[in-house]
Design a protein around this motif. Sequence first.
Motif, mmCIF file in Angstrom:
data_model
loop_
_atom_site.group_PDB
_atom_site.id
_atom_site.type_symbol
_atom_site.label_atom_id
_atom_site.label_comp_id
_atom_site.label_asym_id
_atom_site.label_seq_id
_atom_site.Cartn_x
_atom_site.Cartn_y
_atom_site.Cartn_z
ATOM 1 N N ALA A 1 5.523 -0.895 -6.292
ATOM 2 C CA ALA A 1 6.225 -0.879 -7.594
ATOM 3 C C ALA A 1 5.523 0.021 -8.611
ATOM 4 N N GLY B 1 7.184 -3.008 -2.072
ATOM 5 C CA GLY B 1 6.129 -2.002 -2.098
ATOM 6 C C GLY B 1 5.253 -2.129 -3.332
ATOM 7 N N ASP C 1 6.515 1.907 -10.774
ATOM 8 C CA ASP C 1 7.119 1.939 -12.111
ATOM 9 C C ASP C 1 6.599 0.856 -13.047
ATOM 10 N N MET D 1 0.828 -1.216 0.000
ATOM 11 C CA MET D 1 0.000 0.000 0.000
ATOM 12 C C MET D 1 0.852 1.252 0.000
ATOM 13 N N ASN E 1 6.018 -9.679 -10.403
ATOM 14 C CA ASN E 1 6.315 -11.023 -9.914
ATOM 15 C C ASN E 1 5.458 -11.286 -8.663
#
Length: 485
Positions: free
Chosen positions: A268, A266, A270, A71, A278
């Motif tokens: 991610a 976290g 990006d 989150m 993953n």
Amino acid sequence: MKFNIAVAKGDGIGPEIMAAVLRIFDAAEVQLGYEYVEMGKSYFDAGHSTGMTAEAKETIERLGILFKGPMETPKGKGVKSINVTARKVWNTYANQRDFRSLNGVDTVFSKAGIPINLTIVRENIEDTYGGIEHLLTNDVAVGRRIITRPGSAQVIRYAFEMARRKGYSKLACGHKANIMKLTDGLFLETFYEIAKEYPDIQSSDIIVDDLCMKLVSRPEMFQAIVLTNLQGDIVSDLCAGLVGGLGFAPSANIGDNISIFEAVHGTAPDIAGRGIANPTALLLSGILMLRYLGFTSTAAKIENALLYTLEQGIHTGDFGDKSVPASNTDTFADAIISNLGKMPSKDGVIAQPDVPNKANQDHPAKNKLTVTNGNVKEEMIGVDVFVESNLQPSELAAIAQTKLTGNFELIMISNRGTQVWPTGSIFTELVNEYRIRFEKKEGIEITQKEILHIAADLSESLKVCSVEFLMKFGGKIGYTLAQGQ
Ligand code: NAD
């Protein structure tokens, strides 16, 4: 009968990896029911200052288990991290993070033939994560580091129990008690107190910087390590690096009533929304949860399917052989589903019989308060008064001397923890916050009121920033000396 848990999908890649993991759970016929709860960034944005709805809080407290995606906490709005708040509010005092080499996940160590299998147990509530920080002058910020005897005992006992459960022969305590003598000192002292209850586990301690060096040079030395919160946070990310990165780092936040299972990584941002994340770390966290709840045979079935899939060289874009095309989140999950029931050639898990529904669903009537050894004799010795000043140490001492009553002596003045009066070095550079230490004279009894008077008197001449009492507990001094004192 199904066991109900709360599920929060999370932000960023959270919904993508959670959907993949729950699909694997369903295919493995996991005996869990899901109650979805509203937590995360959009709930902060909608005006919920804690980042969750009242219904979410009620559901999690009723069910006792939260399986959560990562989150995001909005930056610059003064709100506290929802992840840290959830761990603290529900007293999930032990953060267990398991790290092991996985076949198909190449690392420096796997290439060197050194297998890694170690567990970090990190204290999860105390330390600097209390988030109690103050700017005392425009130049000086201070934070409180809270280490308690009951809090340390809880997490250390958990670590010993876990070591026993996993069949480990040793547990190390990582610390920095050579510098933080009272805070880390208390953690270390508690470690050796509790170690006496576990003679079958070899206990040792190691200074955290040395620990980091040994983890990257000889990780096979360790089986399990227990640490305070911040040091544990840093060391566990180091360990994630040893086994292939954050994509493979699961975590369990264990409490007596409520436990939270989540990946270490976290949201991610990006790669969010692209369906390429993953899901392994969240899946491994789910496997930890299944084991915690006693669904050990289903946990083994899923873990074996994951290990088998990795062995086949199937991978998402963040790891694996770049010459083999990467799977996306969904096709990676599909591969694991199609491999349910298969056994990897290495490190396969033997299924143990289920002992379901271990979660404790007790609802305490009031907040639990733990006090240890309340009979220790306390003695008041004096006070450290912290003041803002641009004066030189001797000028400050002259002012402090004028505030002395007959019962007190001016002991020392320090700046950034280094003594600058009555002796010091002209080369010690100063900032505009000093500590002035007053102690009572031998044989005299003093009251808190007298001590506070000293601070009040000083405030007539100087800006007092804060006050800390000097105490002895059971004859032992409960404060540190200044460097150079
Ligand atoms: P991050 O873990 O989200 O990302 C770090 C790097 O690892 C990125 O390059 C990312 O793409 C990659 N990565 C992470 N998980 C991956 C996965 N499952 N598959 C493939 N690649 C993955 O760390 P960050 O960027 O520092 O933080 C982003 C947000 O996440 C912040 O808002 C932070 O507060 C939050 N966060 C939440 C938690 C939690 O919910 N427990 C933990 C850490 C960070």
